[in-house]
Motif scaffolding. Structure first.
Motif, PDB file in Angstrom:
ATOM      1  N   ALA A  78      10.006   3.851   3.440  1.00  0.00           N
ATOM      2  CA  ALA A  78      10.940   4.820   2.870  1.00  0.00           C
ATOM      3  C   ALA A  78      11.205   5.985   3.817  1.00  0.00           C
ATOM      4  CB  ALA A  78      10.403   5.347   1.543  1.00  0.00           C
ATOM      5  N   GLY A  79      10.357   6.145   4.808  1.00  0.00           N
ATOM      6  CA  GLY A  79      10.519   7.255   5.747  1.00  0.00           C
ATOM      7  C   GLY A  79      10.228   8.603   5.121  1.00  0.00           C
ATOM      8  N   ILE A  80       9.213   8.638   4.242  1.00  0.00           N
ATOM      9  CA  ILE A  80       8.860   9.891   3.568  1.00  0.00           C
ATOM     10  C   ILE A  80       7.362  10.136   3.727  1.00  0.00           C
ATOM     11  CG2 ILE A  80      10.730   9.793   1.889  1.00  0.00           C
ATOM     12  CD1 ILE A  80       8.801   8.613  -0.126  1.00  0.00           C
ATOM     13  N   PRO A  81       6.899  11.385   3.594  1.00  0.00           N
ATOM     14  CA  PRO A  81       5.470  11.677   3.716  1.00  0.00           C
ATOM     15  C   PRO A  81       4.668  10.979   2.610  1.00  0.00           C
ATOM     16  CG  PRO A  81       6.798  13.683   3.860  1.00  0.00           C
ATOM     17  CD  PRO A  81       7.713  12.598   3.410  1.00  0.00           C
ATOM     18  N   LYS A  82       3.424  10.666   2.899  1.00  0.00           N
ATOM     19  CA  LYS A  82       2.580   9.991   1.911  1.00  0.00           C
ATOM     20  C   LYS A  82       2.427  10.799   0.620  1.00  0.00           C
ATOM     21  CE  LYS A  82      -1.194   7.856   3.045  1.00  0.00           C
ATOM     22  NZ  LYS A  82      -2.499   7.488   3.659  1.00  0.00           N
ATOM     23  N   PRO A  83       2.253  12.127   0.665  1.00  0.00           N
ATOM     24  CA  PRO A  83       2.145  12.880  -0.603  1.00  0.00           C
ATOM     25  C   PRO A  83       3.389  12.736  -1.480  1.00  0.00           C
ATOM     26  CG  PRO A  83       1.351  14.207   1.225  1.00  0.00           C
ATOM     27  CD  PRO A  83       2.001  13.003   1.834  1.00  0.00           C
ATOM     28  N   THR A  84       4.570  12.719  -0.840  1.00  0.00           N
ATOM     29  CA  THR A  84       5.810  12.545  -1.601  1.00  0.00           C
ATOM     30  C   THR A  84       5.871  11.150  -2.209  1.00  0.00           C
ATOM     31  OG1 THR A  84       6.976  14.064  -0.129  1.00  0.00           O
ATOM     32  CG2 THR A  84       8.328  12.600  -1.482  1.00  0.00           C
ATOM     33  N   ALA A  85       5.496  10.146  -1.396  1.00  0.00           N
ATOM     34  CA  ALA A  85       5.489   8.775  -1.893  1.00  0.00           C
ATOM     35  C   ALA A  85       4.512   8.629  -3.051  1.00  0.00           C
ATOM     36  CB  ALA A  85       5.133   7.817  -0.768  1.00  0.00           C
ATOM     37  N   TYR A  86       3.360   9.246  -2.923  1.00  0.00           N
ATOM     38  CA  TYR A  86       2.343   9.150  -3.976  1.00  0.00           C
ATOM     39  C   TYR A  86       2.860   9.756  -5.283  1.00  0.00           C
ATOM     40  CZ  TYR A  86      -2.133   9.451  -6.377  1.00  0.00           C
ATOM     41  OH  TYR A  86      -3.137   9.311  -7.297  1.00  0.00           O
ATOM     42  N   ARG A  87       3.555  10.889  -5.184  1.00  0.00           N
ATOM     43  CA  ARG A  87       4.097  11.546  -6.377  1.00  0.00           C
ATOM     44  C   ARG A  87       5.127  10.655  -7.064  1.00  0.00           C
ATOM     45  NH1 ARG A  87       8.600  14.417  -6.718  1.00  0.00           N
ATOM     46  NH2 ARG A  87       8.705  14.691  -4.445  1.00  0.00           N
ATOM     47  N   LEU A  88       6.014  10.049  -6.280  1.00  0.00           N
ATOM     48  CA  LEU A  88       7.049   9.183  -6.843  1.00  0.00           C
ATOM     49  C   LEU A  88       6.447   7.915  -7.441  1.00  0.00           C
ATOM     50  CD1 LEU A  88       9.755   9.502  -4.028  1.00  0.00           C
ATOM     51  CD2 LEU A  88       9.746  10.640  -6.260  1.00  0.00           C
ATOM     52  N   LEU A  89       5.467   7.346  -6.738  1.00  0.00           N
ATOM     53  CA  LEU A  89       4.818   6.134  -7.226  1.00  0.00           C
ATOM     54  C   LEU A  89       4.028   6.413  -8.505  1.00  0.00           C
ATOM     55  CD1 LEU A  89       3.599   4.721  -3.805  1.00  0.00           C
ATOM     56  CD2 LEU A  89       5.360   3.704  -5.272  1.00  0.00           C
ATOM     57  N   SER A  90       3.440   7.574  -8.599  1.00  0.00           N
ATOM     58  CA  SER A  90       2.691   7.945  -9.809  1.00  0.00           C
ATOM     59  C   SER A  90       3.626   8.043 -11.011  1.00  0.00           C
ATOM     60  CB  SER A  90       1.960   9.266  -9.598  1.00  0.00           C
ATOM     61  OG  SER A  90       0.976   9.138  -8.587  1.00  0.00           O
ATOM     62  N   ALA A  91       4.849   8.552 -10.777  1.00  0.00           N
ATOM     63  CA  ALA A  91       5.830   8.632 -11.863  1.00  0.00           C
ATOM     64  C   ALA A  91       6.214   7.237 -12.336  1.00  0.00           C
ATOM     65  CB  ALA A  91       7.062   9.397 -11.397  1.00  0.00           C
ATOM     66  N   THR A 136       0.840  -1.194   0.000  1.00  0.00           N
ATOM     67  CA  THR A 136       0.000   0.000   0.000  1.00  0.00           C
ATOM     68  C   THR A 136       0.877   1.247   0.000  1.00  0.00           C
ATOM     69  OG1 THR A 136      -0.091   0.191   2.401  1.00  0.00           O
ATOM     70  CG2 THR A 136      -1.723  -1.245   1.339  1.00  0.00           C
ATOM     71  N   LEU A 137       0.243   2.357  -0.353  1.00  0.00           N
ATOM     72  CA  LEU A 137       0.934   3.641  -0.312  1.00  0.00           C
ATOM     73  C   LEU A 137       1.491   3.910   1.083  1.00  0.00           C
ATOM     74  CD1 LEU A 137       1.690   6.490  -1.318  1.00  0.00           C
ATOM     75  CD2 LEU A 137      -0.679   7.173  -0.881  1.00  0.00           C
ATOM     76  N   LYS A 138       0.690   3.618   2.104  1.00  0.00           N
ATOM     77  CA  LYS A 138       1.117   3.854   3.477  1.00  0.00           C
ATOM     78  C   LYS A 138       2.330   2.998   3.834  1.00  0.00           C
ATOM     79  CE  LYS A 138      -0.572   3.835   8.264  1.00  0.00           C
ATOM     80  NZ  LYS A 138      -1.742   3.559   9.149  1.00  0.00           N
ATOM     81  N   GLU A 139       2.307   1.726   3.432  1.00  0.00           N
ATOM     82  CA  GLU A 139       3.426   0.830   3.728  1.00  0.00           C
ATOM     83  C   GLU A 139       4.712   1.314   3.067  1.00  0.00           C
ATOM     84  OE1 GLU A 139       1.120  -3.470   4.263  1.00  0.00           O
ATOM     85  OE2 GLU A 139       1.653  -2.724   2.259  1.00  0.00           O
ATOM     86  N   ILE A 140       4.609   1.738   1.825  1.00  0.00           N
ATOM     87  CA  ILE A 140       5.795   2.207   1.107  1.00  0.00           C
ATOM     88  C   ILE A 140       6.327   3.492   1.727  1.00  0.00           C
ATOM     89  CG2 ILE A 140       6.628   3.095  -1.113  1.00  0.00           C
ATOM     90  CD1 ILE A 140       4.547   1.204  -2.438  1.00  0.00           C
ATOM     91  N   ALA A 141       5.420   4.405   2.060  1.00  0.00           N
ATOM     92  CA  ALA A 141       5.835   5.665   2.677  1.00  0.00           C
ATOM     93  C   ALA A 141       6.518   5.409   4.016  1.00  0.00           C
ATOM     94  CB  ALA A 141       4.632   6.587   2.844  1.00  0.00           C
ATOM     95  N   ASN A 142       5.980   4.489   4.797  1.00  0.00           N
ATOM     96  CA  ASN A 142       6.576   4.179   6.098  1.00  0.00           C
ATOM     97  C   ASN A 142       7.957   3.560   5.943  1.00  0.00           C
ATOM     98  OD1 ASN A 142       4.356   5.146   7.461  1.00  0.00           O
ATOM     99  ND2 ASN A 142       3.389   3.138   7.746  1.00  0.00           N
TER     100      ASN A 142
END
Length: 256
Positions: free
Chosen positions: A31-44, A23-29
């Protein structure tokens, strides 16, 4: 390298056999980054087909690895396979003629040397496994370029200044295109002093099961060795070795 690219690529490392879907939350956790940042990178990554989204709602999203990774993995696998298959024949050829043997493939718009067998002669060439070279310099790269459609040849040549690194001159594009046509007609490529001074190279195509040229088998050495009857012997043995490798790759062309 762009830091955003590095951060995005690192996110791929969190997927595994044990965790094929995250999940987005799992990846953000992780990676130690905020969910909006993770979402932007994952979208790319998703836009490039490196990931695909399996579920999305207002609270979270789920991702799996995309098919682009399978495509790239197959390319790497094919390269490793051709190296494994070609190396014994390259070693035998090197033992017969005592010249440097290269295996060259197309890598995007350049040529890359993926295998090399040295000779026992005191000869230093500006080549190594992993080295990339313009497709218009050297017998191996030129042979690969010659087997591309004319439109792609033109596109590739337009991207580069056709500069000769040895004599520091400019390569005439029209003459080069004529040479590429001759390579196709004659079935092999020949170069003198294009990547290293006082050296000559000859190359023959390696075909796969789909009758496509997938590599060039190149022989390089001092120009004084590539003359008269010795040149004819080098050509015959290099051609025979390229054909033997092609057969192992499943090629069953008109001459086999």
């Amino acid at each position: 390298m762009n830091q955003s690219v590095i951060k995005a690529l690192k996110l791929l490392n969190y997927f595994s056999v044990e965790a094929p879907e995250l999940t987005l939350k799992e990846i953000a956790n992780q990676a130690g980054i905020p969910k909006p940042t993770a979402y932007r990178l994952l979208s790319a990554l998703e836009s490039g087909n490196f990931l695909y989204k399996t579920k999305e709602n207002e609270h979270d999203s789920k991702y799996r690895l995309g098919l682009k990774l399978l495509e790239l993995g197959q390319i790497v696998s094919d390269q490793l396979e051709i190296r494994r298959i070609a190396l014994p024949d390259m070693q035998k050829l090197a033992g017969d003629i005592n010249e440097v043997i290269h295996l060259v493939i197309v890598n995007q718009d350049e040529a890359t040397y993926i295998e090399k067998v040295d000779s026992s002669r005191a000869l230093r060439l500006n080549t190594r496994i992993g080295k990339s070279s313009p497709l218009y310099l050297g017998s191996g790269p030129k042979l690969l370029l010659a087997h591309m459609p004319l439109e792609r040849q033109e596109t590739i040549l337009e991207k580069f200044e056709l500069h000769h690194p040895v004599n520091h001159g400019t390569i005439d594009k029209k003459a080069l295109l004529q040479e590429l046509q001759a390579i196709n007609e004659e079935g092999y490529a020949y170069s003198i002093g294009e990547q290293d001074a006082d050296t000559t190279g000859i190359s023959y195509p390696i075909y796969d099961y789909s009758n496509q040229v997938v590599a060039a088998l190149a022989v390089s050495g001092l120009s004084s060795h590539f003359e008269g009857e010795n040149l004819q012997e080098l050509k015959e043995k290099t051609k025979a070795t390229a054909e033997a490798i092609s057969r192992k790759l499943g090629y069953r062309g008109p001459d086999f």
